[in-house]
Design an enzyme around this catalytic site. Structure first.
Site, PDB file in Angstrom:
ATOM      1  N   GLY A  28       0.841  -1.194   0.000  1.00 55.40           N
ATOM      2  CA  GLY A  28       0.000   0.000   0.000  1.00 55.40           C
ATOM      3  C   GLY A  28       0.871   1.236   0.000  1.00 55.40           C
ATOM      4  N   SER A  29       0.402   2.284   0.659  1.00 54.24           N
ATOM      5  CA  SER A  29       1.130   3.556   0.618  1.00 54.24           C
ATOM      6  C   SER A  29       2.292   3.566   1.616  1.00 54.24           C
ATOM      7  CB  SER A  29       0.171   4.701   0.935  1.00 54.24           C
ATOM      8  OG  SER A  29      -0.313   4.556   2.247  1.00 54.24           O
ATOM      9  N   THR A  30       3.268   4.411   1.348  1.00 48.65           N
ATOM     10  CA  THR A  30       4.417   4.554   2.251  1.00 48.65           C
ATOM     11  C   THR A  30       3.940   5.031   3.627  1.00 48.65           C
ATOM     12  OG1 THR A  30       5.740   5.149   0.341  1.00 48.65           O
ATOM     13  CG2 THR A  30       6.670   5.677   2.487  1.00 48.65           C
ATOM     14  N   ALA A  31       2.987   5.969   3.622  1.00 50.33           N
ATOM     15  CA  ALA A  31       2.519   6.527   4.900  1.00 50.33           C
ATOM     16  C   ALA A  31       1.913   5.433   5.775  1.00 50.33           C
ATOM     17  CB  ALA A  31       1.489   7.618   4.625  1.00 50.33           C
ATOM     18  N   GLY A  74       2.462   2.237   5.447  1.00 57.57           N
ATOM     19  CA  GLY A  74       3.563   1.316   5.751  1.00 57.57           C
ATOM     20  C   GLY A  74       4.314   1.738   7.005  1.00 57.57           C
ATOM     21  N   GLU A 113       5.756  -3.281   0.887  1.00 61.07           N
ATOM     22  CA  GLU A 113       5.816  -2.987  -0.551  1.00 61.07           C
ATOM     23  C   GLU A 113       4.975  -1.736  -0.750  1.00 61.07           C
ATOM     24  OE1 GLU A 113       5.272  -2.167  -3.789  1.00 61.07           O
ATOM     25  OE2 GLU A 113       3.949  -3.852  -4.239  1.00 61.07           O
ATOM     26  N   CYS A 169       1.766  -0.096  -8.891  1.00 59.63           N
ATOM     27  CA  CYS A 169       2.913   0.325  -8.075  1.00 59.63           C
ATOM     28  C   CYS A 169       4.179   0.381  -8.912  1.00 59.63           C
ATOM     29  CB  CYS A 169       3.079  -0.570  -6.856  1.00 59.63           C
ATOM     30  SG  CYS A 169       3.194  -2.307  -7.235  1.00 59.63           S
TER      31      CYS A 169
HETATM   32  P1  NDP Z   1      -3.256   2.397   2.132  1.00 61.15           P
HETATM   33  O1  NDP Z   1      -1.802   2.200   2.269  1.00 61.15           O
HETATM   34  O2  NDP Z   1      -3.896   3.357   3.062  1.00 61.15           O
HETATM   35  O3  NDP Z   1      -4.030   1.004   2.260  1.00 61.15           O
HETATM   36  C1  NDP Z   1      -3.497  -0.240   1.899  1.00 61.15           C
HETATM   37  C2  NDP Z   1      -4.061  -1.321   2.811  1.00 61.15           C
HETATM   38  O4  NDP Z   1      -3.725  -1.040   4.162  1.00 61.15           O
HETATM   39  C3  NDP Z   1      -5.570  -1.414   2.776  1.00 61.15           C
HETATM   40  O5  NDP Z   1      -5.959  -2.756   2.933  1.00 61.15           O
HETATM   41  C4  NDP Z   1      -5.977  -0.581   3.971  1.00 61.15           C
HETATM   42  O6  NDP Z   1      -7.236  -0.898   4.433  1.00 61.15           O
HETATM   43  C5  NDP Z   1      -4.916  -0.982   4.968  1.00 61.15           C
HETATM   44  N1  NDP Z   1      -4.704  -0.001   6.054  1.00 61.15           N
HETATM   45  C6  NDP Z   1      -4.973   1.324   6.067  1.00 61.15           C
HETATM   46  N2  NDP Z   1      -4.586   1.876   7.235  1.00 61.15           N
HETATM   47  C7  NDP Z   1      -4.043   0.881   7.984  1.00 61.15           C
HETATM   48  C8  NDP Z   1      -3.442   0.806   9.278  1.00 61.15           C
HETATM   49  N3  NDP Z   1      -3.293   1.872  10.046  1.00 61.15           N
HETATM   50  N4  NDP Z   1      -2.992  -0.396   9.708  1.00 61.15           N
HETATM   51  C9  NDP Z   1      -3.108  -1.482   8.935  1.00 61.15           C
HETATM   52  N5  NDP Z   1      -3.673  -1.488   7.714  1.00 61.15           N
HETATM   53  C10 NDP Z   1      -4.130  -0.322   7.225  1.00 61.15           C
HETATM   54  O7  NDP Z   1      -3.493   2.799   0.645  1.00 61.15           O
HETATM   55  P2  NDP Z   1      -4.786   3.377  -0.042  1.00 61.15           P
HETATM   56  O8  NDP Z   1      -5.558   2.235  -0.549  1.00 61.15           O
HETATM   57  O9  NDP Z   1      -5.485   4.382   0.822  1.00 61.15           O
HETATM   58  O10 NDP Z   1      -4.087   4.187  -1.238  1.00 61.15           O
HETATM   59  C11 NDP Z   1      -3.354   5.376  -0.949  1.00 61.15           C
HETATM   60  C12 NDP Z   1      -2.142   5.459  -1.820  1.00 61.15           C
HETATM   61  O11 NDP Z   1      -1.299   4.356  -1.635  1.00 61.15           O
HETATM   62  C13 NDP Z   1      -2.420   5.436  -3.293  1.00 61.15           C
HETATM   63  O12 NDP Z   1      -2.751   6.685  -3.709  1.00 61.15           O
HETATM   64  C14 NDP Z   1      -1.144   4.954  -3.873  1.00 61.15           C
HETATM   65  O13 NDP Z   1      -0.267   6.042  -4.039  1.00 61.15           O
HETATM   66  C15 NDP Z   1      -0.602   4.042  -2.812  1.00 61.15           C
HETATM   67  N6  NDP Z   1      -0.841   2.618  -3.106  1.00 61.15           N
HETATM   68  C16 NDP Z   1       0.202   1.853  -3.495  1.00 61.15           C
HETATM   69  C17 NDP Z   1      -0.020   0.537  -3.803  1.00 61.15           C
HETATM   70  C18 NDP Z   1       1.089  -0.340  -4.229  1.00 61.15           C
HETATM   71  O14 NDP Z   1       0.867  -1.233  -5.016  1.00 61.15           O
HETATM   72  N7  NDP Z   1       2.256  -0.182  -3.673  1.00 61.15           N
HETATM   73  C19 NDP Z   1      -1.330  -0.070  -3.760  1.00 61.15           C
HETATM   74  C20 NDP Z   1      -2.349   0.809  -3.279  1.00 61.15           C
HETATM   75  C21 NDP Z   1      -2.094   2.103  -2.976  1.00 61.15           C
HETATM   76  P3  NDP Z   1      -8.509  -0.124   3.846  1.00 61.15           P
HETATM   77  O15 NDP Z   1      -8.407  -0.130   2.355  1.00 61.15           O
HETATM   78  O16 NDP Z   1      -9.611  -0.943   4.344  1.00 61.15           O
HETATM   79  O17 NDP Z   1      -8.409   1.268   4.424  1.00 61.15           O
END
Ligand code: NDP
Length: 501
Positions: free
Chosen positions: A224-227, A229, A246, A280
């Site tokens: 997911g996102s760096t933040a 992560g 990742e 990504c």
């Molecule tokens: P997030 O990083 O917020 O979410 C990814 C996953 O983490 C989701 O399943 C989310 O759940 C879960 N999550 C969110 N907050 C927490 C937490 N505090 N503890 C544990 N798990 C958590 O990404 P977003 O989907 O909001 O996308 C935001 C940005 O991230 C995008 O704009 C893009 O830039 C980047 N991104 C990168 C990806 C990649 O392949 N590397 C994939 C997706 C996004 P839930 O969805 O239920 O909130």
């Protein structure tokens, strides 16, 4: 847990639910429980017991189950692709492509786990010649997988498959945007492993994911996102739970003076716009040798004219899955244009309420958001460079370092080696994603740890070193009864072995 006990039902929930929507139409395509902290902990508890049973199957038993799971996915591919389309809006053909890659990974991980993780002999060295040394890779126990929505099959399977093949049970929390795909994958697995909840689904929002990081799992695999992560890593630090992160990128393409420009332009257009740029390892920036810059840009513009996002059958890609991402894309384009950039295709108006059309930007300052931050939309910046050294420097001037692509006839490997990214494709876009034996992961803000390949299997295992004494050593070193004579002998021996100038 014995092989005859039934798999536990999906975790019960306190009652709250959420809807999964088709982002192209806002139609509700499913309703799922919001699992609470207690429910997540209960799932991890069940997984712990299941993990013991799963580990006891050994490499061959697990490989056989993974082989059958792969068969179910393959035979029901069309159904899986429909679920992916309904939750992400992407064309069925794209859903098929990511699913096919996921199936490849299941096949590879199951087949190679024994060779990579099984017992291996190590040389014991002259000083310890009386010892037999071996290493084997044991399962960690329970792995928590937190997945994203952009490739809801391929991306989580990159962690789930390797964790399972290494002998772990998995508790999987898909994105709130794609719970149905997660459910489908888990149910398909339950068909071939009905005995125990080896792969469980939990659903909900960020809080459910956060609960998983604190529920006593043995490792968290996050995409997911760096933040987010960083938040996960901070939470995991409290219990010293290891993580693999990742976290997206700002992937560059380098186009050398001798490159096949048609291929490079095609790769740029597909890499930047497919899946509406929500990849990504998608192309976000291009650095082109000045000798071929204008010709390359013209080709990219020409090819981009044929690409369109939409929900009709002729559209090459679908909507932005996460509505809030449209604002990010719009902001990056606005900033780029305000700072002197030009949109040769698209522009701010290309970003609608659901769909974003392709945008090709040139003359964008290197310190603008469109060049520095992950856009995650169908945009690309193209910049002219004097030579490939400048291209490498500019490509590397980022906090991210996930994937990269080089188009060059003579210098592909050399340039690839100089790029500070986890993976580089030469003369074809994103090719490393389809090669199951290659590790996948980033550096810097793109995260750390590896999924896929042997490195991906080892990521979900702990090394166990065993030194077995085969016979009593003629010179006893590890005893208080050691004599001065022995120490003198050791000093001589080490000088002979390592003292040469
Ligand atoms: P997030 O990083 O917020 O979410 C990814 C996953 O983490 C989701 O399943 C989310 O759940 C879960 N999550 C969110 N907050 C927490 C937490 N505090 N503890 C544990 N798990 C958590 O990404 P977003 O989907 O909001 O996308 C935001 C940005 O991230 C995008 O704009 C893009 O830039 C980047 N991104 C990168 C990806 C990649 O392949 N590397 C994939 C997706 C996004 P839930 O969805 O239920 O909130």
């Amino acid at each position: 847990m014995t092989a005859t006990q039934p798999a536990a039902e999906a975790p019960e929930t306190a009652g709250e639910t959420f809807d999964s929507l088709n982002p192209a139409t806002d139609e509700v395509v499913g309703t799922y429980p919001v699992h609470t902290r207690e429910e997540v902990e209960a799932a991890v508890e069940r997984a712990r017991e299941a993990a013991r049973w799963w580990a006891s199957l050994g490499f061959d038993g697990r490989a056989e189950r993974l082989r059958r799971w792969k068969g179910v996915l393959t035979r029901r591919l069309a159904q899986l692709c429909t679920v992916v389309r309904d939750e992400t809006g992407k064309p069925v053909a794209d859903a098929q492509l990511e699913s096919v890659l996921g199936i490849e990974h299941i096949a590879w991980a199951g087949k190679h786990a024994r060779k990579v993780l099984g017992k291996q002999r190590r040389a014991s060295g002259l000083l310890m010649a009386n010892q037999a040394a071996t290493v084997e890779y044991q399962p960690l126990g329970v792995v928590g997988v937190i997945g994203p929505w952009n490739y809801p099959v391929f991306t989580p399977l990159g962690s789930i498959t390797y964790a399972l093949a290494a002998g772990n049970a998995v508790v999987f929390k898909p994105s709130e945007y794609t719970p149905g795909v997660g459910k489908w994958l888990v149910e398909a697995f339950e068909q071939v492993v009905p005995e125990a909840p080896v792969l469980q689904l939990i659903t909900g929002f960020g809080e459910t994911g956060a609960a998983l990081t604190k529920a006593g799992v043995d490792k968290i695999a996050f995409t997911g996102s760096t933040a987010t992560g960083k938040k996960i890593m901070a939470a995991a630090a409290e219990t010293l739970t290891p993580v693999v992160i990742e976290a997206g990128g700002k992937d560059p393409v380098l186009v050398d003076a001798d490159a096949d420009l048609d291929a490079a332009a095609d790769a740029t257009v597909w890499g930047a716009f497919s899946n509406s740029g929500q990849t990504c390892v998608g192309v976000e920036r291009v650095y082109v040798h000045e000798r071929v810059h204008d010709e390359f840009v013209a080709k990219v513009v020409e090819k981009s004219k044929d690409v369109r996002g939409g929900s009709d059958a002729a559209a090459q890609y679908g909507p932005m899955t996460m509505p809030s991402q449209l604002a990010v894309v719009r902001r990056h384009i606005t900033d780029a244009l305000a700072r002197g950039g030009k949109a040769l295709i698209g522009g701010v108006d290309a970003v609608g309420d659901r769909f974003a059309q392709p945008t090709v930007l040139v003359d964008v300052p290197e310190d603008s958001e469109a060049v520095r931050e992950e856009t995650f939309g169908p945009t690309v910046t193209i910049a002219k460079v004097r030579d490939m050294d400048e291209a490498v420097d500019k490509a590397n001037a980022t906090r991210y370092g996930l994937g990269s692509t080089v188009f060059s006839k003579r210098r592909g490997v050399e340039l690839a080696q100089r790029l500070r990214t986890g993976m580089t494709a030469i003369n074809a876009p994103l090719s490393f994603t389809g090669i199951a034996s290659l590790p996948f992961g980033g550096v810097g803000d793109s995260g750390f740890g590896r999924i896929h390949g042997p490195e991906g299997l080892r990521e979900f295992a702990r090394s166990k070193a065993i030194a077995r004494q085969r016979y009593t050593a003629p010179i006893a070193l590890t005893t208080f009864t050691r004599k001065e004579k022995t120490d003198a002998l050791v000093a001589k021996l080490i000088t002979v072995l390592h003292g040469k100038r």
